[in-house]
Design an enzyme around this catalytic site. Structure first.
Site, PDB file in Angstrom:
ATOM      1  N   HIS A  69       0.759  -0.680  -0.271  1.00  0.00           N
ATOM      2  CA  HIS A  69       0.059  -0.047   0.244  1.00  0.00           C
ATOM      3  C   HIS A  69       1.047   0.987   0.029  1.00  0.00           C
ATOM      4  O   HIS A  69       2.184   1.093   0.092  1.00  0.00           O
ATOM      5  CB  HIS A  69      -1.306   0.034   1.326  1.00  0.00           C
ATOM      6  CG  HIS A  69      -0.050   0.319   2.192  1.00  0.00           C
ATOM      7  ND1 HIS A  69       0.119  -1.155   3.060  1.00  0.00           N
ATOM      8  CD2 HIS A  69       0.423   1.603   3.263  1.00  0.00           C
ATOM      9  CE1 HIS A  69       1.210  -0.328   4.430  1.00  0.00           C
ATOM     10  NE2 HIS A  69       1.128   1.201   4.305  1.00  0.00           N
ATOM     11  N   HIS A 145       5.362   6.632  -0.865  1.00  0.00           N
ATOM     12  CA  HIS A 145       5.822   5.066  -1.932  1.00  0.00           C
ATOM     13  C   HIS A 145       5.023   4.131  -1.292  1.00  0.00           C
ATOM     14  O   HIS A 145       3.816   3.665  -0.019  1.00  0.00           O
ATOM     15  CB  HIS A 145       7.450   5.224  -0.820  1.00  0.00           C
ATOM     16  CG  HIS A 145       6.799   4.952   1.074  1.00  0.00           C
ATOM     17  ND1 HIS A 145       6.111   5.951   1.791  1.00  0.00           N
ATOM     18  CD2 HIS A 145       7.326   4.075   1.818  1.00  0.00           C
ATOM     19  CE1 HIS A 145       5.923   5.703   2.699  1.00  0.00           C
ATOM     20  NE2 HIS A 145       6.172   4.254   2.725  1.00  0.00           N
TER      21      HIS A 145
END
Ligand code: ACK
Length: 214
Positions: A69, A145
């Protein structure tokens, strides 16, 4: 008050669809495997091992993450600053196409850089980049990220901090020496075990905006 009854999650984020997760894990593993064989990497192996003449198997070195995620807001069940304000945001369970533009490796973490669109940035908290290294000023969304793996004993929060550090170094020296042209893109070394592979073709990753509770 009413907010007391709302349960706020550990964090909100874009959760990669499972088919996408498999693809990215494969790409990341291929990258780690190749990185391990490069002379340039071997020359700096000590960054990872702490001692001369020893080898590291990068695939073993990092503990792979499940539920890939891109965290937008870490809420810590309402205890983090700004958590309640953030939790009222909508766009729940919408699907977004994330663009993964680089892979990076440090002795602590391995991750993918996410380049957010204007629309995706609406879900990005204004203070996410507040822990930028001294002297640098990075645009909103720089920390975005996907954590792919952490070395033993390292918390995933480190991945975003490692990314900010690399981006700050990149800002100081926008044209660092490319160490190696790889199939996926150009590999750059930023000292102290920090490697970044800028992807020639960004990887499109479909992800669902949602929240996570343990
Ligand atoms: O890999 P990540 O982005 O880093 O996803 C996990 C997720 O929340 C659950 O731990 C991230 N995280 C943890 N603490 C923080 C923090 N203080 N600020 C921002 N992100 C955090 C972690």
């Amino acid at each position: 008050g009413p907010l007391g009854e709302i349960s706020i999650p550990l964090y909100f984020g874009f959760f990669l669809l499972s088919s996408v997760q498999d693809k990215i894990k494969c790409t990341a593993n291929d990258f780690l495997k190749t990185l391990d064989t490069l002379e340039a990497f071997k020359k700096h192996m000590i960054d990872f091992t702490g001692k001369e003449e020893s080898e590291v198997d990068l695939e073993q070195y990092f503990q792979a993450k499940e539920f890939l995620h891109c965290t937008t807001k870490f809420c810590n069940y309402g205890k983090a600053e700004g958590a309640k304000e953030y939790a009222v945001k909508k766009m729940y369970s919408f699907i977004f196409e994330l663009s993964l533009t680089a892979l990076f490796v440090t002795p602590r973490t391995v991750g993918a850089q996410v380049s957010l669109t204007e629309e995706q940035l609406l879900l990005w908290p204004a203070d996410a980049e507040s822990s930028v290294p001294a002297g640098a000023s990075l645009p909103l969304g720089s920390r975005a990220h996907v954590t792919l793996g952490c070395a033993e004993g390292v918390e995933p929060v480190q991945t975003g901090l490692d990314l900010l550090e690399i981006l700050a170094l990149k800002q100081q020296d926008p044209k660092p020496d490319v160490v190696e042209e790889m199939e996926l893109g150009s590999l750059t070394y930023y000292n102290e075990g920090r490697w970044m592979l800028s992807l020639r073709e960004p990887i499109g990753a479909r992800a669902c905006f949602s929240s996570y509770y343990k």
